[in-house]
Design a protein around this motif. Structure first.
Motif: not given
Length: 177
Positions: A96-103, A105-116
């Protein structure tokens, strides 16, 4: 008689509570919280405490009595100390890493998950395998932590996934020959 409801909610220094109708507004160093009680209870502020009393002897009034007192206590605790949930990420390549105010997540899925996150919730990722969710609203903090955890719940065979820091994952034995 409700054992919880009988206790008045003490207001620490720096915290003020005002009652208007059935709504309690609690102001403290971390912010302002409000709670609207049902008509089954009456709420009053006396010196440095908030008192909740049932309006009748019905079952619903007694149920709302303890619940309303706990909600007011959570408002006081939220504006003084705040609430915090800590999440742990286990798994190879999970981070997990923070990009500004967005989390992110790299979880082994085909895409990264961005959570606001909603206003009033603070999320930090001090390490790549740790996420901390903080805020003054206990319900909102728990909901955000649950939504993060939902992306990759911990599985019982290898223990991979996102779990609460104090959560125990019951491990299962895999197939044997």
């Amino acid at each position: 008689m409700s054992r919880i409801g009988k206790k008045p909610v003490e207001l620490p220094s720096g915290v003020t509570a005002t009652v208007s109708g059935q709504t309690v507004e609690v102001k403290g160093p971390k912010g302002v919280r409000t709670f609207t009680a049902t008509d089954d209870v009456s709420i009053s502020v006396e010196e440095n405490s908030v008192k909740v009393e049932p309006r009748g002897k019905s079952k619903r009034a007694r149920q709302q009595w303890g619940m309303s007192r706990t909600q007011v206590a959570n408002c006081v605790l939220g504006v003084t100390e705040g609430f915090k949930k800590e999440l742990e990420i286990n798994g190879v390549g999970y981070r997990a890493k923070m990009n500004g105010k967005v989390l992110n997540l790299t979880l082994g899925l085909s895409h990264d998950v961005n959570i606001e996150f909603p206003e009033g919730i603070t999320v930090t990722a001090p390490k790549t395998t740790e996420i901390i969710v903080e805020g003054i609203d206990q319900q909102q903090v728990g909901e955000v932590a649950a939504k993060i955890r939902e992306w990759r719940k911990p599985e019982p065979y290898k223990g991979k996934g996102i779990k609460y820091k104090d959560e125990y994952i019951f491990r299962k034995e895999g197939k044997s020959k």
